[in-house]
Design an enzyme around this catalytic site. Sequence first.
Site, mmCIF file in Angstrom:
data_model
loop_
_atom_site.group_PDB
_atom_site.id
_atom_site.type_symbol
_atom_site.label_atom_id
_atom_site.label_comp_id
_atom_site.label_asym_id
_atom_site.label_seq_id
_atom_site.Cartn_x
_atom_site.Cartn_y
_atom_site.Cartn_z
ATOM 1 N N ASN A 97 -1.978 2.239 11.357
ATOM 2 C CA ASN A 97 -3.328 2.267 11.950
ATOM 3 C C ASN A 97 -4.207 1.120 11.453
ATOM 4 O OD1 ASN A 97 -3.734 3.141 9.379
ATOM 5 N ND2 ASN A 97 -4.791 5.030 9.907
ATOM 6 N N HIS A 98 -3.624 0.140 10.821
ATOM 7 C CA HIS A 98 -4.412 -1.009 10.344
ATOM 8 C C HIS A 98 -4.675 -1.983 11.489
ATOM 9 C CE1 HIS A 98 -2.744 -0.110 6.087
ATOM 10 N NE2 HIS A 98 -3.750 0.662 6.420
ATOM 11 N N GLU A 157 -10.510 -5.975 14.467
ATOM 12 C CA GLU A 157 -11.074 -5.735 15.789
ATOM 13 C C GLU A 157 -12.357 -6.528 15.995
ATOM 14 O OE1 GLU A 157 -10.313 -1.806 17.876
ATOM 15 O OE2 GLU A 157 -12.391 -1.559 17.254
ATOM 16 N N HIS A 165 -9.493 -3.164 8.973
ATOM 17 C CA HIS A 165 -8.999 -1.956 8.327
ATOM 18 C C HIS A 165 -7.640 -2.247 7.710
ATOM 19 C CE1 HIS A 165 -7.099 2.299 8.767
ATOM 20 N NE2 HIS A 165 -7.616 2.150 7.571
ATOM 21 N N HIS A 171 -11.548 3.883 1.311
ATOM 22 C CA HIS A 171 -11.432 5.293 1.678
ATOM 23 C C HIS A 171 -10.150 5.962 1.161
ATOM 24 C CE1 HIS A 171 -10.281 3.532 5.870
ATOM 25 N NE2 HIS A 171 -9.175 3.772 5.223
ATOM 26 N N SER A 227 -15.968 2.414 17.254
ATOM 27 C CA SER A 227 -16.136 2.765 15.850
ATOM 28 C C SER A 227 -17.623 2.938 15.560
ATOM 29 C CB SER A 227 -15.559 1.654 14.973
ATOM 30 O OG SER A 227 -14.184 1.487 15.254
ATOM 31 N N HIS A 268 -13.895 9.116 7.353
ATOM 32 C CA HIS A 268 -13.477 7.703 7.345
ATOM 33 C C HIS A 268 -13.056 7.182 8.714
ATOM 34 C CE1 HIS A 268 -9.371 8.996 7.783
ATOM 35 N NE2 HIS A 268 -8.854 7.844 7.450
#
Lengths: 144, 483
Positions: free
Chosen positions: B206-207, B210, B241, B335, B387, B406
């Site tokens: 999920n990294h 963006e 991220h 996080h 986001s 998070h």
Amino acid sequence: MAWTFRFLEEIALADIAFEAEGESVEEVFFGATQALLESMANPATVSGGWERAIERTDVDPSALLFDWLSEVVYWKDAAGVVFQEAPLTLMREGDVWLLRARLIGAPVDQQTQELHADVKGVTKHLYELKQTGGRWKVRVVLDV
Amino acid sequence: MKLNTNMQVNRVTDEIWEISLSEKPGMLVPARIYATKGILQAMDSGVFDQVTNVACLPGIRRYALCMPDGHWGYGFPIGGVAAFDVQDGVISPGGVGYDINCGMRLIRTDLTLADVQPYLEKLMTELFLKVPAGVGASGFVRLSGEEFRRVMTHGAKWCVERGYGWHRDLVRMEEGGCIQGADPSIVTNHAIQRGINQLGTLGSGNHYLEVQVVSNERIFDPVTAAALGITGHEQIVVMVHCGSRGFGHQVASDYLKIFEKAMRRYGITVKDQQLACAPFRSPEGQEYFSAMNCAANTAFANRQVITHQIREAFAAVFGRSAEALGMELVYDVAHNIAKVERYAEGELVVHRKGATRAFGPGSQELPEVFRQTGQPVICGGSMETGSYLLVGTDQAVRDTFGSTMHGAGRTMSRAQAKRTVSGAQLQQQMKQRGILVKAVSMSGLAEEAGLAYKDISEVVESVDRAGITKKVAELRPIGNIKG
């Protein structure tokens, strides 16, 4: 060889879980290793060229499998490679299990290889190697 | 109310739910879940089981918490927060996660959508080239062992010393991008070898990196937004991220093994092997804490090198320096981490696994620049939906050990997401909706489809209404890079 593996959907939503099984402990090692290699890249798209011989022992086959899978993940990052195959043999000498394996792969190439997940670690979450109904099974959750 | 558990879950408020001590043998404190009724009903069974397992760990104080983005993890749930007394409590690598100091970073710009739209393809291609992503990717920074150890102790400060960033970036990072108490001498050679070539890389899963737009109508608190450099008017911002990469993953693996043995020595039993822990004051506990801080600093450095590359990419595409483009850091926040913090109970080791620190304006821990606004909290949604930028509150410090959500949180397994949509199909659909995606792995892209995640807006509403963070702005994606 009669090993199999399947990816599990009902546990660890964000991660990858699989179950491997075979008629012997060695076959479970084959199945689990194949599931791990496929989690990182399609082995059919990875040529050879990089190779590492690995030998490990443990009195506990469950701990030996866990360490072996962790070692595969380590080499993915340390050498920057993905894997084509990992032929192995597992022998028992007295109380000690001896694993002899070869990790075969190639440096990561985004143009030619079908890459999958960058596995962070092999977890102990729900990790279990057991014999049921004459077959050996292991359940593994990978953090990705 | 139908839930995915047989446990009795009691309503405290519309956004807070409690599981009492009587629901599982061994619980030392109640468990509390922050969620709207709808989110609670959708939570998987693992959350209830895991948060109550955490409530059984020695030295836990007040509550075992789970945020509304919570979902089944390993050991601790993702979205889990737990605080342990430094004297009689434990530290657990499973409460931090494999990706130590996985975190979020937000960079503002003076550019608008109109400025960027004509060059979006060129910009995303440049970013894709400059920020390596995916399995086994290595970065452009070549380090000796000695230099890597300096990264472990100095974190983002090392980057600024080497010209990968601006000195003023440091004040806009949790702990100034450098956590004290990192001791490289107790890090294994395996961990060093696994991470030494990965500085400045995104990873996969999920990294992401963006490019996002902030519209006026999606700014909820204009005064706070302006104070953080968010001006709206279709402003372009960039979100990152990622975490400590292979180095942090190996530190976690190494210490989980050490802790399994240590638990036997200290007579600790846990309900899940992945909750392996050791007394915080024990030699093993202190060594893990130091090694974890090495990885946390490496993660700050990783995101800083990526920021440098992002600035270089924007400068190359728009023909102006990053400074002229106003590319200031908004904030960088962890996080996945354990930290010693002071609360009403005294000094506690606060574990946040998929949960963000959310200190309010009254916190003495915050630098002057955030004393009016509270600490920025960056929450990443799915790559399709957007986001949020929020700020911490003094209520969070009182109620949740200064912690909040998070991200969106998954609702669908990776395999199911891949069966539902193909990567190529998703890439095409997103392009039609104005979101340009560059991905190393098409199967990895499908796994991260928006349909696999909760509705981030509802998740954000939960924490906003509960008062533990306040919404500042929504950030809409227009370009995404995935491993």
